[in-house]
Enzyme design. Structure first.
Site, PDB file in Angstrom:
ATOM      1  CD  GLU A  33     -26.699 -32.648  82.787  1.00 54.91           C
ATOM      2  OE1 GLU A  33     -26.190 -33.553  82.088  1.00 54.91           O
ATOM      3  OE2 GLU A  33     -26.106 -32.140  83.761  1.00 54.91           O
TER       4      GLU A  33
ATOM      5  N   GLY B 237     -31.063 -31.292  76.430  1.00 51.26           N
ATOM      6  CA  GLY B 237     -31.371 -31.541  75.020  1.00 51.26           C
ATOM      7  C   GLY B 237     -30.106 -31.827  74.245  1.00 51.26           C
ATOM      8  CB  SER B 238     -29.352 -31.551  70.674  1.00 46.54           C
ATOM      9  OG  SER B 238     -29.375 -30.175  70.389  1.00 46.54           O
TER      10      SER B 238
ATOM     11  CB  CYS C 127     -29.069 -38.277  77.616  1.00 43.48           C
ATOM     12  SG  CYS C 127     -29.560 -37.925  79.275  1.00 43.48           S
TER      13      CYS C 127
ATOM     14  CB  VAL D  45     -29.958 -26.754  71.253  1.00 43.07           C
ATOM     15  CG1 VAL D  45     -30.761 -25.671  71.967  1.00 43.07           C
ATOM     16  CG2 VAL D  45     -30.568 -27.031  69.883  1.00 43.07           C
ATOM     17  N   GLY D  46     -27.442 -26.981  73.223  1.00 42.41           N
ATOM     18  CA  GLY D  46     -26.884 -26.727  74.555  1.00 42.41           C
ATOM     19  C   GLY D  46     -25.714 -25.750  74.523  1.00 42.41           C
TER      20      GLY D  46
HETATM   21  C1  UN1 Z   1     -32.911 -41.798  83.396  1.00 40.08           C
HETATM   22  O1  UN1 Z   1     -32.046 -42.492  82.856  1.00 40.08           O
HETATM   23  O2  UN1 Z   1     -33.781 -42.290  84.123  1.00 40.08           O
HETATM   24  O3  UN1 Z   1     -32.696 -36.840  79.039  1.00 40.08           O
HETATM   25  C2  UN1 Z   1     -32.937 -40.336  83.255  1.00 40.08           C
HETATM   26  C3  UN1 Z   1     -32.245 -37.868  79.550  1.00 40.08           C
HETATM   27  C4  UN1 Z   1     -31.566 -37.714  80.883  1.00 40.08           C
HETATM   28  C5  UN1 Z   1     -32.328 -38.330  81.982  1.00 40.08           C
HETATM   29  C6  UN1 Z   1     -32.171 -39.802  82.079  1.00 40.08           C
HETATM   30  N1  UN1 Z   1     -31.380 -36.306  81.145  1.00 40.08           N
HETATM   31  O4  UN1 Z   1     -32.366 -38.934  79.027  1.00 40.08           O
END
Ligand code: UN1
Length: 447
Positions: free
Chosen positions: A226, A204-205, A260, A208-209
């Site tokens: 992540e 997430g953000s 992300c 928060v992470g």
């Molecule tokens: C992707 O690009 O297929 O939350 C996965 C996200 C990443 C996953 C991307 N953790 O966008």
């Protein structure tokens, strides 16, 4: 009682899920109650765990169209990508089913005895997941956690509650009771999960992470976070502009840029104006509209606040987009802007939507410096056929993932996934890296 309500971004009046928010105390209780099921699961035969994960894969595969439709409806993911996500979810479950049979340690020489290591589960895995991959992310965390012998308590993003609850229904017949629980809820539920689980994985953000990482560190439990990205795609003069532009347009705008891994900064070495024309043509050719419609690549963003953020961010010289295509839902037009300095907000802060910047630079070194600048470090792409340039790029690039002639978005479940700097904390996800994260190694010495 507070409720969790999830609505469809293309038809905001369509309520997809509406349920009570799990109170913090109940989350803590769920974690405690999961332990009994976990202890037994950890002692079960690898073949039994593999069979359960395989049955879960079959259950998802057997509901492919239904699940894709739910993903489209709940988060506005275009049909092709939604179907792709269901297939990816099945593949992840099948992969981790087989990982149950992998070696769990090492042996060391000892005269007259035996020294070895063995992997043990942590206990209850607390998973906090985002709405943008409402099936794949919960499963790429849950499957390795279960394969290692953990129980799972999942707190999905409110906007993906319907998908998470459906997964739980599909999994229930194949897992012992109490082994996989979903606690729909808000921030207090997430905090309670971080405050009670034995291992925590969060996507997430960044804001928060970081609180998740600190809270887990205070309790001494492993955490993996992540977070965001501000990913650059670098185009060198020798790259085929049409091919590069097509890939970058999809990486920046697919699913309205809500990944992300989406490309947020395009750095063109050489003739930027020529590449800008090629890119604008590819972006304008993308289907925008109802994500259920065949051929649509860009649906709505997740909510009105997100839409406002995209519209407000369209600063600088707008090459295409910059407004809203209209319609009932939270639509924002795919937008490319140029002429911004490296300190401009769009070049320093992630806007989770269909918007990116294009900047012309004179040398590869300058492009790399820009790509490496800033607080994020998730993924960077280079477009070139020059092997020396590609190898030097791989060497100097500071992100956790590096792509050559491939889009920043899109990941493979069997490869380690994660970022550097503020993009990632606590080790990689997916592949065999996840098995290391969801277990702890114990050293045994037989004298
Ligand atoms: C992707 O690009 O297929 O939350 C996965 C996200 C990443 C996953 C991307 N953790 O966008």
């Amino acid at each position: 009682m507070t409720r969790v309500v999830s609505t469809s971004p293309q038809r905001p009046a369509d309520v997809v899920a509406d349920c009570p928010a799990t109170p913090a105390e109940q989350v803590t209780r769920t974690v405690a109650e999961s332990l009994a099921a976990q202890r037994e699961w950890a002692r079960s035969a690898a073949a039994d765990r593999a069979a359960a994960l395989t049955a879960m894969a079959d259950a998802v595969a057997g509901h492919r169209r239904e699940l894709a439709d739910l993903v489209i409806r709940e988060v506005g993911k275009p049909s092709t990508e939604a179907l792709g996500e269901v297939s990816r979810t099945v593949a992840i479950l099948r992969y981790y089913a087989q990982q149950c049979f992998e070696p769990v340690g090492e042996t060391y020489p000892r005269a007259g005895g035996l020294d070895f290591t063995v992997r043990r589960p942590h206990g209850v895995a607390g998973l906090i997941t985002p709405w943008n991959f409402p099936l794949a992310i919960p499963v790429w965390k849950a499957a390795p956690a279960l394969a290692c012998g953990n129980a799972v308590v999942l707190k999905p993003a409110p906007a993906a509650t319907g998908c998470a609850l459906r997964l739980a229904e599909l999994f229930a017949p194949h897992l012992p009771e109490g082994l996989f629980s979903v606690v729909p809820g808000l921030g207090d539920a997430g905090a309670a999960l971080v405050g009670s689980a034995d291992v925590v994985s969060f996507t997430g953000s960044g804001a928060v992470g970081r609180t998740v990482a600190v809270a887990a560190a205070e309790r001494g439990v492993p955490a993996q976070c992540e977070m965001g990205g501000l990913n650059a795609s670098i185009v060198l003069p020798d790259a085929d502009p049409d091919r590069a532009a097509a890939q970058i347009a999809a990486a920046a705008m697919g699913f309205a840029g809500q990944k992300c891994t989406a490309t947020k900064r395009i750095l063109v070495v050489g003739d930027a104006a020529n590449f800008a024309d090629a890119l604008v043509a590819k972006v304008e050719a993308l289907g925008v509209g109802d994500p259920a419609d065949e051929g649509v690549a860009v649906g709505p963003v997740i909510d009105e606040a997100a839409r406002q953020r995209v519209l407000a961010a369209a600063d600088g010289k707008v090459l295409t987009g910059g407004g809203s295509p209209g319609g009932d839902g939270w639509f924002a037009s795919p937008t490319v802007v140029t002429g911004l300095g490296q300190d401009a907000p769009l070049n320093t802060t992630e806007v989770f939507g269909p918007i990116c910047t294009l900047t012309g630079v004179s040398t590869v070194d300058e492009a790399l410096r820009m790509a490496n600048s800033g607080t994020y470090g998730l993924v960077t792409a280079l477009y070139s056929n020059d092997l020396d340039a590609a190898l030097s790029f791989v060497d100097q690039c500071e992100s956790g993932m590096v792509k050559v002639n491939a889009p920043t978005s899109g990941v493979d479940f069997h490869l380690p996934f994660g970022g550097e700097k503020e993009s990632g904390y606590g080790g990689r996800e997916q592949g065999k890296a996840a098995l290391r994260f969801y277990s702890s190694s114990r050293t045994v010495q037989l004298g």
